[in-house]
Design a protein around this motif. Structure first.
Motif, PDB file in Angstrom:
ATOM      1  N   UNK A  27      30.475  29.939  33.703  1.00 49.96           N
ATOM      2  CA  UNK A  27      31.373  30.996  33.671  1.00 49.96           C
ATOM      3  C   UNK A  27      30.784  32.452  33.669  1.00 49.96           C
ATOM      4  N   UNK A  28      29.632  32.483  33.118  1.00 52.20           N
ATOM      5  CA  UNK A  28      29.101  33.701  33.278  1.00 52.20           C
ATOM      6  C   UNK A  28      28.933  34.420  34.459  1.00 52.20           C
ATOM      7  N   UNK A  29      28.285  33.420  35.357  1.00 54.28           N
ATOM      8  CA  UNK A  29      28.212  33.876  36.758  1.00 54.28           C
ATOM      9  C   UNK A  29      29.483  34.230  37.504  1.00 54.28           C
ATOM     10  N   UNK A  30      30.506  33.381  37.143  1.00 51.90           N
ATOM     11  CA  UNK A  30      31.685  33.711  37.664  1.00 51.90           C
ATOM     12  C   UNK A  30      32.514  34.969  37.401  1.00 51.90           C
ATOM     13  N   UNK A  31      32.180  35.239  35.934  1.00 49.20           N
ATOM     14  CA  UNK A  31      32.793  36.370  35.336  1.00 49.20           C
ATOM     15  C   UNK A  31      31.977  37.714  36.105  1.00 49.20           C
ATOM     16  N   UNK A  32      30.666  37.411  36.316  1.00 50.57           N
ATOM     17  CA  UNK A  32      29.955  38.688  36.802  1.00 50.57           C
ATOM     18  C   UNK A  32      30.391  38.853  38.321  1.00 50.57           C
ATOM     19  N   UNK A  33      30.924  37.795  38.929  1.00 49.14           N
ATOM     20  CA  UNK A  33      31.517  38.097  40.356  1.00 49.14           C
ATOM     21  C   UNK A  33      32.879  38.668  40.301  1.00 49.14           C
ATOM     22  N   UNK A  34      33.391  38.312  39.253  1.00 47.27           N
ATOM     23  CA  UNK A  34      34.943  38.928  39.133  1.00 47.27           C
ATOM     24  C   UNK A  34      34.834  40.455  38.621  1.00 47.27           C
ATOM     25  N   UNK A  35      33.994  40.907  37.871  1.00 52.51           N
ATOM     26  CA  UNK A  35      33.786  42.126  37.359  1.00 52.51           C
ATOM     27  C   UNK A  35      33.143  43.069  38.583  1.00 52.51           C
ATOM     28  N   UNK A  36      32.189  42.381  39.210  1.00 52.45           N
ATOM     29  CA  UNK A  36      31.716  43.145  40.548  1.00 52.45           C
ATOM     30  C   UNK A  36      32.664  43.527  41.448  1.00 52.45           C
ATOM     31  N   UNK A  37      33.656  42.482  41.653  1.00 48.86           N
ATOM     32  CA  UNK A  37      34.569  42.677  42.767  1.00 48.86           C
ATOM     33  C   UNK A  37      35.482  43.904  42.098  1.00 48.86           C
TER      34      UNK A  37
ATOM     35  N   UNK B 298      38.221  25.518  37.053  1.00 47.55           N
ATOM     36  CA  UNK B 298      36.767  24.807  36.951  1.00 47.55           C
ATOM     37  C   UNK B 298      36.496  24.460  38.328  1.00 47.55           C
ATOM     38  N   UNK B 299      37.162  24.382  39.257  1.00 47.08           N
ATOM     39  CA  UNK B 299      36.850  23.835  40.662  1.00 47.08           C
ATOM     40  C   UNK B 299      36.570  25.230  41.530  1.00 47.08           C
ATOM     41  N   UNK B 300      36.861  26.455  40.810  1.00 49.96           N
ATOM     42  CA  UNK B 300      36.588  27.935  41.481  1.00 49.96           C
ATOM     43  C   UNK B 300      35.120  27.833  41.799  1.00 49.96           C
ATOM     44  N   UNK B 301      34.720  29.090  42.727  1.00 50.21           N
ATOM     45  CA  UNK B 301      33.542  29.392  42.844  1.00 50.21           C
ATOM     46  C   UNK B 301      33.431  31.012  42.526  1.00 50.21           C
ATOM     47  N   UNK B 302      32.247  31.368  42.758  1.00 48.78           N
ATOM     48  CA  UNK B 302      31.904  32.847  42.429  1.00 48.78           C
ATOM     49  C   UNK B 302      33.021  33.854  43.483  1.00 48.78           C
ATOM     50  N   UNK B 303      33.285  33.191  44.499  1.00 52.33           N
ATOM     51  CA  UNK B 303      33.852  34.048  45.645  1.00 52.33           C
ATOM     52  C   UNK B 303      35.243  33.992  45.149  1.00 52.33           C
ATOM     53  N   UNK B 304      35.768  32.818  44.824  1.00 54.19           N
ATOM     54  CA  UNK B 304      37.314  32.571  44.223  1.00 54.19           C
ATOM     55  C   UNK B 304      37.645  33.662  43.010  1.00 54.19           C
TER      56      UNK B 304
END
Length: 228
Positions: A31-41, A122-128
């Motif tokens: 989640x931390x990695x995906x959250x970083x992708x979310x905030x970056x976008x 749960x199945x989402x990626x950083x790009x998602x």
């Protein structure tokens, strides 16, 4: 310009839907990695909008009463009116939904056949997660910020500080959630889940209030400058 950007940035920071989505992102695996992708976008969208406006204006604010200046004020007026109308539309829709749920209290049990948002995340990626941030950007408020950035003077450091402050303020809620999860993951999981549940119950009221107040401010300011 500074006051306008502050109010718009504050409204974006308090807009509930991105925060609710980020809670799901942070609670998923990695989640931390995906959250970083979310905030970056999310932040990239704000920076791209500002850069595009500055590119179009050349970093120089238009002269008062010039056609570009009047066009900016007219755009702000239209955006403000749109926010007010959306606020009323959201209020009426929320009232109808409440009336429908009160009249059909046993209808909730049949709605749980699909996967929950948490299980899909749960199945989402950083790009998602990054794409979700772009979709959930409150583009009406971002458009209001773009119309305000037209007044920015790139030759003054104060303008860059105001633009930087706007980006940080508009992202502050998401950054706080991310940092909380990084440094206190167990407490963050519990507290952010409670926050999402609270936002889920009150999101319509928050959206109505934010859009109404910001819309009225933009309408009043643009009318004052157009007629002053």
């Amino acid at each position: 310009m500074v006051l306008d950007l502050f109010l718009i940035g504050l409204a974006i920071a308090l807009y509930p839907l991105p925060g609710m989505a980020l809670v799901l992102v942070l609670s998923s695996p990695r989640g931390v990695y995906k959250g970083l992708a979310f905030i970056t976008a999310w932040l990239a969208c704000l920076v791209a909008v500002i850069a595009l406006v500055l590119l179009c204006t050349g970093g120089e604010p238009p002269a008062p009463r010039s056609p570009p200046s009047l066009a900016s004020l007219a755009a702000t007026l239209v955006i403000g009116l749109s926010l007010v109308f959306y606020s009323e539309h959201r209020r009426r829709r929320s009232r109808r939904a409440t009336a429908a749920s009160d009249g059909d209290g046993d209808g909730e049990g049949t709605a749980g056949s699909g996967r929950s948002p948490a299980s899909r995340m749960d199945q989402a990626t950083g790009w998602s997660a990054a794409g979700l941030a772009v979709l959930l950007q409150p583009w009406g408020m971002v458009s209001a910020a773009a119309a305000t950035v037209v007044k920015a003077d790139a030759s003054h450091a104060q303008s860059f500080l105001a633009l930087l402050g706007f980006c940080v303020l508009a992202t502050s809620t998401l950054l706080a959630m991310e940092l909380y999860t990084v440094f206190a993951p167990e407490d963050a999981q519990r507290d952010l889940t409670r926050l999402r549940a609270w936002l889920s119950r009150h999101k319509d009221q928050a959206i109505v209030l934010l859009c109404l107040l910001l819309g009225l401010w933009l309408v009043g300011r643009s009318l004052y400058q157009l007629t002053g």
